[in-house]
Motif scaffolding. Structure first.
Motif, PDB file in Angstrom:
ATOM      1  N   ARG A 166       2.989   5.009 -11.268  1.00 19.56           N
ATOM      2  CA  ARG A 166       1.704   5.653 -11.521  1.00 19.56           C
ATOM      3  C   ARG A 166       0.584   4.920 -10.795  1.00 19.56           C
ATOM      4  O   ARG A 166       0.691   3.728 -10.492  1.00 19.56           O
ATOM      5  CB  ARG A 166       1.410   5.685 -13.027  1.00 19.56           C
ATOM      6  N   ASP A 167      -0.494   5.634 -10.573  1.00 16.79           N
ATOM      7  CA  ASP A 167      -1.645   5.022  -9.917  1.00 16.79           C
ATOM      8  C   ASP A 167      -2.169   3.823 -10.694  1.00 16.79           C
ATOM      9  O   ASP A 167      -2.699   2.875 -10.104  1.00 16.79           O
ATOM     10  CB  ASP A 167      -2.776   6.050  -9.770  1.00 16.79           C
ATOM     11  N   ALA A 168      -2.045   3.856 -12.018  1.00 17.82           N
ATOM     12  CA  ALA A 168      -2.615   2.811 -12.854  1.00 17.82           C
ATOM     13  C   ALA A 168      -1.942   1.463 -12.667  1.00 17.82           C
ATOM     14  O   ALA A 168      -2.554   0.421 -12.933  1.00 17.82           O
ATOM     15  CB  ALA A 168      -2.553   3.218 -14.329  1.00 17.82           C
ATOM     16  N   LEU A 187      12.888   8.495  -7.469  1.00 17.10           N
ATOM     17  CA  LEU A 187      13.445   9.823  -7.728  1.00 17.10           C
ATOM     18  C   LEU A 187      12.928  10.412  -9.033  1.00 17.10           C
ATOM     19  O   LEU A 187      12.530  11.588  -9.080  1.00 17.10           O
ATOM     20  CB  LEU A 187      14.965   9.741  -7.738  1.00 17.10           C
ATOM     21  N   GLU A 188      12.889   9.620 -10.097  1.00 15.40           N
ATOM     22  CA  GLU A 188      12.422  10.134 -11.385  1.00 15.40           C
ATOM     23  C   GLU A 188      10.934  10.469 -11.333  1.00 15.40           C
ATOM     24  O   GLU A 188      10.485  11.468 -11.914  1.00 15.40           O
ATOM     25  CB  GLU A 188      12.701   9.116 -12.491  1.00 15.40           C
ATOM     26  N   THR A 189      10.151   9.667 -10.608  1.00 20.53           N
ATOM     27  CA  THR A 189       8.730   9.976 -10.438  1.00 20.53           C
ATOM     28  C   THR A 189       8.557  11.300  -9.715  1.00 20.53           C
ATOM     29  O   THR A 189       7.708  12.124 -10.080  1.00 20.53           O
ATOM     30  CB  THR A 189       8.027   8.849  -9.657  1.00 20.53           C
ATOM     31  N   PHE A 190       9.355  11.518  -8.685  1.00 25.90           N
ATOM     32  CA  PHE A 190       9.296  12.776  -7.925  1.00 25.90           C
ATOM     33  C   PHE A 190       9.705  13.948  -8.815  1.00 25.90           C
ATOM     34  O   PHE A 190       9.066  15.013  -8.786  1.00 25.90           O
ATOM     35  CB  PHE A 190      10.209  12.674  -6.706  1.00 25.90           C
ATOM     36  N   PHE A 191      10.750  13.771  -9.610  1.00 23.21           N
ATOM     37  CA  PHE A 191      11.221  14.835 -10.494  1.00 23.21           C
ATOM     38  C   PHE A 191      10.155  15.226 -11.516  1.00 23.21           C
ATOM     39  O   PHE A 191      10.051  16.393 -11.898  1.00 23.21           O
ATOM     40  CB  PHE A 191      12.491  14.400 -11.227  1.00 23.21           C
ATOM     41  N   GLN A 192       9.374  14.260 -11.980  1.00 26.04           N
ATOM     42  CA  GLN A 192       8.359  14.578 -12.980  1.00 26.04           C
ATOM     43  C   GLN A 192       7.277  15.488 -12.405  1.00 26.04           C
ATOM     44  O   GLN A 192       6.725  16.321 -13.102  1.00 26.04           O
ATOM     45  CB  GLN A 192       7.750  13.284 -13.529  1.00 26.04           C
ATOM     46  N   ALA A 193       6.965  15.306 -11.137  1.00 25.73           N
ATOM     47  CA  ALA A 193       5.969  16.170 -10.494  1.00 25.73           C
ATOM     48  C   ALA A 193       6.590  17.462  -9.980  1.00 25.73           C
ATOM     49  O   ALA A 193       5.938  18.513  -9.977  1.00 25.73           O
ATOM     50  CB  ALA A 193       5.298  15.420  -9.349  1.00 25.73           C
ATOM     51  N   PHE A 194       7.847  17.377  -9.529  1.00 26.09           N
ATOM     52  CA  PHE A 194       8.541  18.544  -8.955  1.00 26.09           C
ATOM     53  C   PHE A 194       9.888  18.723  -9.667  1.00 26.09           C
ATOM     54  O   PHE A 194      10.930  18.291  -9.166  1.00 26.09           O
ATOM     55  CB  PHE A 194       8.765  18.353  -7.458  1.00 26.09           C
ATOM     56  N   TYR A 226      -0.248  11.121  -7.093  1.00 23.04           N
ATOM     57  CA  TYR A 226      -0.321  11.570  -5.706  1.00 23.04           C
ATOM     58  C   TYR A 226       0.527  12.816  -5.493  1.00 23.04           C
ATOM     59  O   TYR A 226       0.104  13.778  -4.842  1.00 23.04           O
ATOM     60  CB  TYR A 226       0.133  10.457  -4.765  1.00 23.04           C
ATOM     61  N   PHE A 227       1.728  12.829  -6.059  1.00 23.90           N
ATOM     62  CA  PHE A 227       2.593  14.003  -5.933  1.00 23.90           C
ATOM     63  C   PHE A 227       1.937  15.235  -6.558  1.00 23.90           C
ATOM     64  O   PHE A 227       2.079  16.356  -6.046  1.00 23.90           O
ATOM     65  CB  PHE A 227       3.949  13.751  -6.588  1.00 23.90           C
ATOM     66  N   GLU A 228       1.228  15.043  -7.661  1.00 23.53           N
ATOM     67  CA  GLU A 228       0.538  16.165  -8.300  1.00 23.53           C
ATOM     68  C   GLU A 228      -0.561  16.708  -7.388  1.00 23.53           C
ATOM     69  O   GLU A 228      -0.789  17.922  -7.314  1.00 23.53           O
ATOM     70  CB  GLU A 228      -0.040  15.740  -9.649  1.00 23.53           C
ATOM     71  N   VAL A 229      -1.265  15.816  -6.695  1.00 28.64           N
ATOM     72  CA  VAL A 229      -2.301  16.247  -5.753  1.00 28.64           C
ATOM     73  C   VAL A 229      -1.671  17.031  -4.603  1.00 28.64           C
ATOM     74  O   VAL A 229      -2.185  18.074  -4.182  1.00 28.64           O
ATOM     75  CB  VAL A 229      -3.091  15.036  -5.222  1.00 28.64           C
ATOM     76  N   GLY A 278       0.783  -1.222   0.000  1.00 33.32           N
ATOM     77  CA  GLY A 278       0.000   0.000   0.000  1.00 33.32           C
ATOM     78  C   GLY A 278       0.817   1.276   0.000  1.00 33.32           C
ATOM     79  O   GLY A 278       0.310   2.336  -0.387  1.00 33.32           O
ATOM     80  N   THR A 279       2.070   1.204   0.425  1.00 31.42           N
ATOM     81  CA  THR A 279       2.866   2.430   0.557  1.00 31.42           C
ATOM     82  C   THR A 279       3.195   3.057  -0.789  1.00 31.42           C
ATOM     83  O   THR A 279       3.325   4.277  -0.889  1.00 31.42           O
ATOM     84  CB  THR A 279       4.170   2.139   1.330  1.00 31.42           C
ATOM     85  N   ALA A 280       3.316   2.262  -1.827  1.00 30.91           N
ATOM     86  CA  ALA A 280       3.665   2.798  -3.144  1.00 30.91           C
ATOM     87  C   ALA A 280       2.651   3.828  -3.630  1.00 30.91           C
ATOM     88  O   ALA A 280       2.975   4.685  -4.450  1.00 30.91           O
ATOM     89  CB  ALA A 280       3.781   1.661  -4.168  1.00 30.91           C
ATOM     90  N   ALA A 281       1.427   3.775  -3.102  1.00 32.98           N
ATOM     91  CA  ALA A 281       0.415   4.755  -3.489  1.00 32.98           C
ATOM     92  C   ALA A 281       0.762   6.155  -3.001  1.00 32.98           C
ATOM     93  O   ALA A 281       0.239   7.143  -3.517  1.00 32.98           O
ATOM     94  CB  ALA A 281      -0.952   4.339  -2.939  1.00 32.98           C
TER      95      ALA A 281
END
Length: 281
Positions: free
Chosen positions: A223-225, A134-141, A102-105, A93-96
């Protein structure tokens, strides 16, 4: 770093220590903590009130018993600081709480100049996992920065920090702030975790998208998907690569001339402290 934070959202109560640190700041007016398990805050307070400054009973504290994603998707409130300290990412569940959506929200719930910090472990983690995070975080921020926490000079875990605007840290202003009488509890709290000065704090800088993005390029996005990170993180359990991953990141880190400002002697002192931190001194 934030010049005048008034409102804080903490994701996860745990032992209360992360939320409790905000009680030390004179300008904080409201500390909201989102915790999914109602047993945790009173139980933690029973054992860790001294360590978390009894944040549970602080009049500024408001506990919301809800899932963090659900809370952020349904509240209209915005915050100066959102600090997320979830369970280790391999826990179900933590990956959510590490997804791009989620970062965009989270970003939508930051006030102008607001900051979002995310705890990220390097222990029991492998290279595909940390690169994905890290790359997921960079895409949002895109203006995100990364800060390391070492243990006995070796890499251990990190904090990713995101904000909408490019980050600028004036070393002289921060030092003056920490020297103010009303900031004495903050300085005391930092010393309690082995950070005796602002230079020691900022020496933990480990990189930003402009340099680390070259290392994470092509990483799988969580991603959420698909919550791909749930799968990736499982392969890193029982690994002992924390210092190896930390050293890999430092090889890409460039001198952050645009990030830090201040008097020349302070800048040079910081770069010296960064070199010593990287060398485990």
């Amino acid at each position: 770093i934030h010049p005048n934070p008034k409102s804080v959202l903490g994701i996860g109560f745990g032992a209360g220590v992360s939320a409790g640190t905000f009680t030390r700041y004179p300008g904080i007016e409201k500390i909201t903590v989102c915790e999914i398990e109602p047993v945790i805050p009173p139980a933690s307070t029973r054992y860790f009130a001294a360590q978390d400054y009894d944040v549970y009973h602080n009049p500024r504290t408001h506990i919301v018993y809800d899932d963090a994603r659900h809370y952020l998707l349904t509240t209209t409130e915005k915050f100066d600081i959102i600090a997320s300290d979830p369970l280790d990412v391999f826990v179900k569940g933590t990956a959510a709480l590490y997804s791009k959506e989620y970062f965009e929200v989270v970003k939508q719930h930051l006030n102008p100049g607001g900051m979002f910090s995310l705890y990220v472990p390097l222990y029991e983690t492998d290279e595909p996992t940390i690169k994905s995070e890290l790359e997921t975080f960079f895409q949002a921020f895109p203006n995100a920065t990364v800060w390391s926490n070492t243990r006995e000079g070796l890499g251990y875990d990190m904090v990713f920090m995101g904000q909408v605007e490019p980050l600028r840290i004036n070393l002289d202003e921060v030092e003056q702030r920490l020297a103010r009488p009303d900031y004495a509890p903050v300085a005391e709290s930092l010393k309690g975790i082995g950070v005796p000065s602002s230079l020691d704090l900022f020496a933990t800088f480990a990189g930003q998208k402009s340099d680390l993005g070259n290392w994470t390029k092509g990483a799988q996005i969580n991603r959420d998907a698909d919550l791909r990170l749930s799968y990736l993180a499982g392969w890193g359990i029982n690994s002992a690569l924390e210092d190896v991953l930390y050293r890999q990141m430092l090889r890409y880190r460039e001198r952050p001339d645009k990030l830090f400002t201040g008097s020349p002697d302070k800048i040079q002192a910081l770069y010296g402290a960064m070199m010593r931190e990287s060398a485990g001194q």
